[in-house]
Design a protein around this motif. Structure first.
Motif, PDB file in Angstrom:
ATOM      1  N   PHE A 328       0.847  -1.205   0.000  1.00 27.16           N
ATOM      2  CA  PHE A 328       0.000   0.000   0.000  1.00 27.16           C
ATOM      3  C   PHE A 328       0.879   1.252   0.000  1.00 27.16           C
ATOM      4  N   PRO A 329       0.307   2.365  -0.473  1.00 31.12           N
ATOM      5  CA  PRO A 329       1.052   3.624  -0.340  1.00 31.12           C
ATOM      6  C   PRO A 329       1.295   3.916   1.143  1.00 31.12           C
ATOM      7  N   PHE A 330       2.527   4.271   1.482  1.00 30.52           N
ATOM      8  CA  PHE A 330       2.851   4.536   2.889  1.00 30.52           C
ATOM      9  C   PHE A 330       1.967   5.636   3.452  1.00 30.52           C
ATOM     10  N   LYS A 331       1.602   6.583   2.593  1.00 25.51           N
ATOM     11  CA  LYS A 331       0.871   7.742   3.127  1.00 25.51           C
ATOM     12  C   LYS A 331      -0.512   7.385   3.670  1.00 25.51           C
ATOM     13  N   VAL A 332      -1.060   6.199   3.324  1.00 24.53           N
ATOM     14  CA  VAL A 332      -2.386   5.846   3.864  1.00 24.53           C
ATOM     15  C   VAL A 332      -2.278   4.832   5.016  1.00 24.53           C
ATOM     16  N   LYS A 333      -1.052   4.499   5.397  1.00 24.98           N
ATOM     17  CA  LYS A 333      -0.862   3.499   6.459  1.00 24.98           C
ATOM     18  C   LYS A 333      -0.200   4.136   7.680  1.00 24.98           C
ATOM     19  N   PHE A 335       2.325   4.859  11.068  1.00 20.64           N
ATOM     20  CA  PHE A 335       3.782   5.103  11.141  1.00 20.64           C
ATOM     21  C   PHE A 335       4.614   3.835  11.321  1.00 20.64           C
ATOM     22  N   TYR A 336       4.011   2.771  11.891  1.00 20.51           N
ATOM     23  CA  TYR A 336       4.834   1.610  12.289  1.00 20.51           C
ATOM     24  C   TYR A 336       5.051   0.590  11.165  1.00 20.51           C
ATOM     25  N   VAL A 337       4.449   0.808  10.010  1.00 19.23           N
ATOM     26  CA  VAL A 337       4.627  -0.172   8.924  1.00 19.23           C
ATOM     27  C   VAL A 337       6.035  -0.063   8.352  1.00 19.23           C
ATOM     28  N   MET A 338       6.504  -1.100   7.674  1.00 19.81           N
ATOM     29  CA  MET A 338       7.827  -1.026   7.061  1.00 19.81           C
ATOM     30  C   MET A 338       7.689  -0.585   5.604  1.00 19.81           C
ATOM     31  N   ARG A 339       8.458   0.422   5.256  1.00 17.08           N
ATOM     32  CA  ARG A 339       8.463   0.850   3.858  1.00 17.08           C
ATOM     33  C   ARG A 339       9.460  -0.007   3.086  1.00 17.08           C
ATOM     34  N   ILE A 340       9.360   0.033   1.755  1.00 19.27           N
ATOM     35  CA  ILE A 340      10.325  -0.691   0.938  1.00 19.27           C
ATOM     36  C   ILE A 340      11.610   0.134   0.922  1.00 19.27           C
ATOM     37  N   LEU A 353      -8.574  -9.637   1.468  1.00 20.39           N
ATOM     38  CA  LEU A 353      -9.963  -9.348   1.098  1.00 20.39           C
ATOM     39  C   LEU A 353     -10.689 -10.615   0.722  1.00 20.39           C
ATOM     40  N   TYR A 354     -11.959 -10.664   1.072  1.00 23.15           N
ATOM     41  CA  TYR A 354     -12.793 -11.832   0.782  1.00 23.15           C
ATOM     42  C   TYR A 354     -14.083 -11.303   0.188  1.00 23.15           C
ATOM     43  N   ARG A 355     -14.387 -11.743  -0.998  1.00 24.13           N
ATOM     44  CA  ARG A 355     -15.556 -11.276  -1.732  1.00 24.13           C
ATOM     45  C   ARG A 355     -15.623  -9.741  -1.757  1.00 24.13           C
ATOM     46  N   GLY A 356     -14.456  -9.171  -1.933  1.00 17.27           N
ATOM     47  CA  GLY A 356     -14.367  -7.722  -2.115  1.00 17.27           C
ATOM     48  C   GLY A 356     -14.467  -6.905  -0.844  1.00 17.27           C
ATOM     49  N   VAL A 357     -14.368  -7.571   0.325  1.00 12.39           N
ATOM     50  CA  VAL A 357     -14.455  -6.824   1.589  1.00 12.39           C
ATOM     51  C   VAL A 357     -13.208  -7.092   2.439  1.00 12.39           C
ATOM     52  N   GLU A 358     -12.655  -6.024   2.986  1.00  9.90           N
ATOM     53  CA  GLU A 358     -11.442  -6.165   3.805  1.00  9.90           C
ATOM     54  C   GLU A 358     -11.687  -7.068   5.011  1.00  9.90           C
ATOM     55  N   GLN A 359     -10.795  -8.019   5.204  1.00 11.48           N
ATOM     56  CA  GLN A 359     -10.882  -8.933   6.347  1.00 11.48           C
ATOM     57  C   GLN A 359      -9.790  -8.666   7.367  1.00 11.48           C
ATOM     58  N   SER A 360      -8.627  -8.228   6.871  1.00 10.04           N
ATOM     59  CA  SER A 360      -7.525  -7.998   7.803  1.00 10.04           C
ATOM     60  C   SER A 360      -6.566  -6.979   7.228  1.00 10.04           C
ATOM     61  N   SER A 361      -5.791  -6.398   8.128  1.00 13.71           N
ATOM     62  CA  SER A 361      -4.663  -5.557   7.722  1.00 13.71           C
ATOM     63  C   SER A 361      -3.448  -6.023   8.498  1.00 13.71           C
ATOM     64  N   GLY A 362      -2.303  -5.934   7.850  1.00 15.82           N
ATOM     65  CA  GLY A 362      -1.082  -6.360   8.526  1.00 15.82           C
ATOM     66  C   GLY A 362       0.097  -6.153   7.607  1.00 15.82           C
ATOM     67  N   GLY A 363       1.102  -7.024   7.782  1.00 16.30           N
ATOM     68  CA  GLY A 363       2.295  -6.922   6.951  1.00 16.30           C
ATOM     69  C   GLY A 363       3.538  -6.912   7.818  1.00 16.30           C
ATOM     70  N   GLN A 364       4.621  -6.448   7.214  1.00 17.80           N
ATOM     71  CA  GLN A 364       5.852  -6.361   8.002  1.00 17.80           C
ATOM     72  C   GLN A 364       5.893  -5.017   8.701  1.00 17.80           C
ATOM     73  N   ARG A 365       6.331  -5.053   9.963  1.00 15.94           N
ATOM     74  CA  ARG A 365       6.434  -3.806  10.745  1.00 15.94           C
ATOM     75  C   ARG A 365       7.884  -3.315  10.707  1.00 15.94           C
ATOM     76  N   GLU A 366       8.064  -2.028  10.861  1.00 18.75           N
ATOM     77  CA  GLU A 366       9.423  -1.476  10.934  1.00 18.75           C
ATOM     78  C   GLU A 366      10.016  -1.818  12.300  1.00 18.75           C
ATOM     79  N   HIS A 367      11.233  -2.409  12.307  1.00 20.29           N
ATOM     80  CA  HIS A 367      11.841  -2.774  13.593  1.00 20.29           C
ATOM     81  C   HIS A 367      13.090  -1.937  13.896  1.00 20.29           C
ATOM     82  N   ARG A 368      13.481  -1.065  12.924  1.00 24.08           N
ATOM     83  CA  ARG A 368      14.708  -0.276  13.120  1.00 24.08           C
ATOM     84  C   ARG A 368      14.345   1.065  13.761  1.00 24.08           C
TER      85      ARG A 368
END
Ligand code: ATP
Ligand code: MG
Length: 435
Positions: A328-333, A335-340, A353-368
């Motif tokens: 996702f674009p960092f600007k909509v997530k 502060f704690y997410v990890m950028r590329i 997403l399931y049948r077009g509806v958000e079920q969860s959010s997550g990903g890698q978090r910034e640890h530095r």
């Protein structure tokens, strides 16, 4: 010897039994009185032949009011007239608790408004269809827990009362904490991260979160439950994606296996999704959407219509109702997410997403530590008020990631029922905090 209670699902012809439950239908046909006794496991017809019945039982039968609680002792007999093939011929009937005429008709889900049904929720649940939703929901959780425990995830419990709002923003419930302001958590995430820094490597937390969103949508509750998973020493967000995919499979398989009756009652089929789930990534998503006739400005957030369009695309191309959206674009997530690294416009942020509806959010978090501080500054956050969280990242935080999956969202989408409130026992909405 006093008989032990038998659930209606375990009755066998020829046995003398004791059953307990609610009276759900009474019919008086001259020499016969029939009623349906319903318990938490099913139902059974009870047939009283007036000429054979003792006076005490006839009295009890003549006073039988619908939805009263009763105990019936009698013999299970085969019966050709009944689709179940068995009925109970009672020796005794005792009324445990008499019911007054009901303010709503539990079996008429369509004719009673959802609002009125929720005002009378316990009575609304007397409809076995409504109970079936909760049996299915419990099995979804069971399937997820089963997978997580098998994979060595430890169940933990993190605080619900926060000394600082976790995601910022207006949709936080404020509470009075000994005269000081505190907040109900919006997500158990930050403490999960701190637990991993403490050395727990694979954890999950099942519990409530709160959102003070004043809008009335079919997909939002003010209090919902999440299955929140976090794991350490990942290579990148794809490790998290793999866990989530297997978690969903385990949940769906459990429901398919254990909820045949409930699904039949609701007239629903569960399709265990194919894996791997399609993985769509920003910025390619802009191109897919443009092909589908929707223009989203490069670098901007997509909307709920886009989520549906992507589902259409995924269904056609991959025959799947599930898909992940990554980067996702960092600007909509937050502060704690990890950028590329090297392409910081995009984050290692993943939604399911399931049948077009958000079920969860997550990903890698910034640890530095330095990056976290840099990102908090970009988001214009007050560094001092974040210190309780950020300070721990100075002392060896493992690369990690996770997600939080909405339990009611998943049940709602799986069963395709009008409003998410149907999947919550006692939903909290802007205008509803009782019962
Ligand atoms: P949405 O955009 O759908 O409002 P969100 O991005 O604000 O969701 P997250 O903070 O990502 O929600 O929360 C993780 C998950 O928790 C969501 O994907 C969803 O399944 C569930 N969830 C979040 N808010 C609600 C809510 N108000 N009611 C029910 N479930 C929710
Ligand atoms: Mg989200």
């Amino acid at each position: 010897m006093k008989l032990k209670r038998t659930p209606t699902s375990e009755l066998k012809a020829g046995k003398n039994v004791l059953v307990k439950g609610w009276v759900s239908q009474v019919r008086n046909l001259g020499g016969l009185v029939f009623f349906l006794l319903r318990d938490g496991y099913g139902d059974i017809q009870v047939t009283v032949k007036k000429k054979d019945a003792k006076k005490g039982m006839l009295d009890a039968v003549s006073k039988l009011a619908r939805e009263s609680c009763v105990t019936v002792q009698g013999t299970v007999k085969k019966s050709k007239q009944i689709s179940k093939g068995i009925e109970i011929i009672p020796q005794s009937i005792d009324i445990l608790c008499k019911a007054e005429p009901l303010p709503i008709e539990p079996s008429e889900r369509i004719n009673t408004s959802l609002d009125k049904r929720l005002d009378w929720r316990s009575l609304d649940l007397r409809d076995p269809k409504n109970l079936a939703i909760f049996k299915i929901e419990a099995k979804l959780i069971e399937g997820m827990e089963e997978y997580l425990r098998r994979q060595g995830f430890l169940q933990v419990f993190t605080p619900c009362i926060m000394g600082a709002a976790s995601e910022g923003g207006a949709d936080v419930f404020k509470v009075d904490y000994f005269g000081k302001p505190a907040f109900l958590r919006q997500d158990p995430q930050l403490h999960r991260q701190l637990a991993l820094i403490g050395g727990l490597e694979r954890i999950f937390d099942i519990g409530p979160s709160w959102r003070a969103e004043p809008h009335h949508t079919a997909r939002h509750l003010c209090e919902h439950r999440g299955i929140a998973v976090e794991l350490s020493f990942i290579d990148d967000e794809r490790d998290v994606i793999m866990v989530e995919e297997k978690l969903i499979l385990s949940a769906f398989n459990r429901v398919k296996k254990d909820c045949k009756e409930e699904l039949k009652l609701l007239g629903k089929k569960v399709i265990v999704p194919k894996t791997p789930f399609p993985l769509l990534e920003f910025p390619k998503i802009y191109d897919i959407l443009e092909k589908m006739g929707k223009k989203i400005e490069f670098g901007e957030e997509y909307d709920t219509e886009s989520e549906k369009l992507l589902w259409e695309w995924v269904k056609k191309k991959h025959e799947n109702d599930f898909y992940f959206v990554n980067r996702f674009p960092f600007k909509v997530k937050p502060f704690y997410v990890m950028r590329i690294d090297g392409d910081p416009q995009w984050a290692r942020s993943t939604d399911l997403l399931y049948r077009g509806v958000e079920q969860s959010s997550g990903g890698q978090r910034e640890h530095r530590y330095e990056k976290i501080i840099e990102q908090a500054k970009i988001k214009g956050m007050n560094l001092k008020s974040l210190e309780w969280f950020t300070k721990f990242f100075k002392y060896g935080a493992p690369p990690h990631g996770g997600f939080c999956l909405g339990l009611e969202r998943l049940t709602w989408m799986m069963l395709d029922i009008g409003n998410i409130r149907e999947t919550c026992l006692f939903p909290r909405a802007p205008e509803r905090i009782l019962p």
